[in-house]
Design a protein around this motif. Structure first.
Motif, PDB file in Angstrom:
ATOM      1  N   ARG A 269       0.814  -1.213   0.000  1.00  0.00           N
ATOM      2  CA  ARG A 269       0.000   0.000   0.000  1.00  0.00           C
ATOM      3  C   ARG A 269       0.849   1.264   0.000  1.00  0.00           C
ATOM      4  N   LEU A 270       2.035   1.213   0.552  1.00  0.00           N
ATOM      5  CA  LEU A 270       2.904   2.387   0.577  1.00  0.00           C
ATOM      6  C   LEU A 270       3.727   2.516  -0.702  1.00  0.00           C
ATOM      7  N   ILE A 271       4.224   1.409  -1.216  1.00  0.00           N
ATOM      8  CA  ILE A 271       5.161   1.452  -2.336  1.00  0.00           C
ATOM      9  C   ILE A 271       4.455   1.492  -3.688  1.00  0.00           C
ATOM     10  N   LEU A 272       3.376   0.756  -3.854  1.00  0.00           N
ATOM     11  CA  LEU A 272       2.702   0.662  -5.142  1.00  0.00           C
ATOM     12  C   LEU A 272       2.246   2.019  -5.692  1.00  0.00           C
ATOM     13  N   PRO A 273       1.640   2.895  -4.897  1.00  0.00           N
ATOM     14  CA  PRO A 273       1.272   4.211  -5.448  1.00  0.00           C
ATOM     15  C   PRO A 273       2.480   5.007  -5.942  1.00  0.00           C
ATOM     16  N   MET A 274       3.598   4.922  -5.258  1.00  0.00           N
ATOM     17  CA  MET A 274       4.791   5.633  -5.712  1.00  0.00           C
ATOM     18  C   MET A 274       5.276   5.091  -7.049  1.00  0.00           C
ATOM     19  N   VAL A 275       5.224   3.776  -7.218  1.00  0.00           N
ATOM     20  CA  VAL A 275       5.645   3.168  -8.479  1.00  0.00           C
ATOM     21  C   VAL A 275       4.730   3.616  -9.610  1.00  0.00           C
ATOM     22  N   PHE A 276       3.416   3.633  -9.361  1.00  0.00           N
ATOM     23  CA  PHE A 276       2.481   4.057 -10.396  1.00  0.00           C
ATOM     24  C   PHE A 276       2.672   5.521 -10.759  1.00  0.00           C
ATOM     25  N   VAL A 277       2.928   6.374  -9.778  1.00  0.00           N
ATOM     26  CA  VAL A 277       3.151   7.794 -10.049  1.00  0.00           C
ATOM     27  C   VAL A 277       4.390   7.972 -10.917  1.00  0.00           C
TER      28      VAL A 277
ATOM     29  N   MET B  71       5.654   5.781 -13.009  1.00  0.00           N
ATOM     30  CA  MET B  71       5.351   5.271 -14.351  1.00  0.00           C
ATOM     31  C   MET B  71       4.512   6.275 -15.134  1.00  0.00           C
ATOM     32  N   VAL B  72       3.519   6.877 -14.505  1.00  0.00           N
ATOM     33  CA  VAL B  72       2.663   7.852 -15.178  1.00  0.00           C
ATOM     34  C   VAL B  72       3.478   9.077 -15.577  1.00  0.00           C
ATOM     35  N   ASN B  73       4.352   9.551 -14.704  1.00  0.00           N
ATOM     36  CA  ASN B  73       5.193  10.703 -15.030  1.00  0.00           C
ATOM     37  C   ASN B  73       6.095  10.402 -16.215  1.00  0.00           C
ATOM     38  N   LYS B  74       6.654   9.199 -16.252  1.00  0.00           N
ATOM     39  CA  LYS B  74       7.532   8.811 -17.346  1.00  0.00           C
ATOM     40  C   LYS B  74       6.778   8.801 -18.676  1.00  0.00           C
ATOM     41  N   VAL B  75       5.553   8.261 -18.657  1.00  0.00           N
ATOM     42  CA  VAL B  75       4.745   8.208 -19.881  1.00  0.00           C
ATOM     43  C   VAL B  75       4.354   9.622 -20.312  1.00  0.00           C
ATOM     44  N   GLN B  76       4.018  10.487 -19.360  1.00  0.00           N
ATOM     45  CA  GLN B  76       3.654  11.864 -19.698  1.00  0.00           C
ATOM     46  C   GLN B  76       4.833  12.608 -20.307  1.00  0.00           C
ATOM     47  N   GLN B  77       6.025  12.433 -19.743  1.00  0.00           N
ATOM     48  CA  GLN B  77       7.204  13.100 -20.290  1.00  0.00           C
ATOM     49  C   GLN B  77       7.493  12.603 -21.692  1.00  0.00           C
ATOM     50  N   LYS B  78       7.337  11.309 -21.915  1.00  0.00           N
ATOM     51  CA  LYS B  78       7.575  10.750 -23.239  1.00  0.00           C
ATOM     52  C   LYS B  78       6.566  11.312 -24.239  1.00  0.00           C
ATOM     53  N   ALA B  79       5.297  11.410 -23.829  1.00  0.00           N
ATOM     54  CA  ALA B  79       4.261  11.945 -24.712  1.00  0.00           C
ATOM     55  C   ALA B  79       4.510  13.416 -25.011  1.00  0.00           C
ATOM     56  N   GLN B  80       4.939  14.178 -24.010  1.00  0.00           N
ATOM     57  CA  GLN B  80       5.226  15.598 -24.228  1.00  0.00           C
ATOM     58  C   GLN B  80       6.421  15.767 -25.151  1.00  0.00           C
ATOM     59  N   GLY B  81       7.403  14.900 -25.032  1.00  0.00           N
ATOM     60  CA  GLY B  81       8.561  14.961 -25.912  1.00  0.00           C
ATOM     61  C   GLY B  81       8.185  14.682 -27.349  1.00  0.00           C
ATOM     62  N   GLN B  82       7.275  13.755 -27.569  1.00  0.00           N
ATOM     63  CA  GLN B  82       6.852  13.437 -28.928  1.00  0.00           C
ATOM     64  C   GLN B  82       6.027  14.566 -29.523  1.00  0.00           C
ATOM     65  N   THR B  83       5.113  15.149 -28.755  1.00  0.00           N
ATOM     66  CA  THR B  83       4.306  16.234 -29.295  1.00  0.00           C
ATOM     67  C   THR B  83       5.164  17.474 -29.510  1.00  0.00           C
ATOM     68  N   GLY B  84       6.146  17.680 -28.672  1.00  0.00           N
ATOM     69  CA  GLY B  84       7.034  18.830 -28.855  1.00  0.00           C
ATOM     70  C   GLY B  84       7.834  18.721 -30.137  1.00  0.00           C
ATOM     71  N   SER B  85       8.321  17.514 -30.452  1.00  0.00           N
ATOM     72  CA  SER B  85       9.087  17.342 -31.680  1.00  0.00           C
ATOM     73  C   SER B  85       8.188  17.469 -32.899  1.00  0.00           C
ATOM     74  N   GLN B  86       6.932  17.042 -32.800  1.00  0.00           N
ATOM     75  CA  GLN B  86       6.007  17.185 -33.913  1.00  0.00           C
ATOM     76  C   GLN B  86       5.698  18.661 -34.158  1.00  0.00           C
ATOM     77  N   GLU B  87       5.546  19.420 -33.092  1.00  0.00           N
ATOM     78  CA  GLU B  87       5.276  20.851 -33.250  1.00  0.00           C
ATOM     79  C   GLU B  87       6.484  21.550 -33.876  1.00  0.00           C
ATOM     80  N   ARG B  88       7.679  21.161 -33.482  1.00  0.00           N
ATOM     81  CA  ARG B  88       8.871  21.767 -34.083  1.00  0.00           C
ATOM     82  C   ARG B  88       8.946  21.446 -35.562  1.00  0.00           C
ATOM     83  N   ASN B  89       8.640  20.198 -35.940  1.00  0.00           N
ATOM     84  CA  ASN B  89       8.665  19.825 -37.347  1.00  0.00           C
ATOM     85  C   ASN B  89       7.594  20.566 -38.134  1.00  0.00           C
TER      86      ASN B  89
END
Length: 86
Positions: free
Chosen positions: A22-30, A32-50
């Motif tokens: 209960r203590l560790i699992l929420p931190m792991v999910f947070v 993972m979600v942050n990593k996916v959000q950063q990856k998605a923002q990086g992809q949209t940023g490169s598309q906007e630059r192109n």
């Protein structure tokens, strides 16, 4: 007496594992979600630059095949006429 001791220890271990999960699992999910959000923002940023790099309506060709020298340039083959059979 040994069976009761085993059951008590098993219940304590399961309870401790439950609390840790209960203590560790929420931190792991947070993370993972942050990593996916950063990856998605990086992809949209490169598309906007192109998109912003070229004016709208311009055409760019990345690859041009080499031109054939002499001879027949059509490499698709001959057209074969066919009839539909019912």
């Amino acid at each position: 007496m040994g069976v009761i001791k085993f059951i008590v220890i098993a219940i304590l271990v399961l309870y401790i594992i439950r609390v840790i999960i209960r203590l560790i699992l929420p931190m792991v999910f947070v993370k993972m979600v942050n990593k996916v959000q950063q990856k998605a923002q990086g992809q949209t940023g490169s598309q906007e630059r192109n998109r912003n790099a070229k004016p709208e309506g311009s055409i760019s060709i990345d690859y041009m095949p080499p031109q054939a020298k002499g001879g027949r340039t059509d490499k698709l083959g001959d057209f074969v006429d066919y009839e539909e059979i019912k």
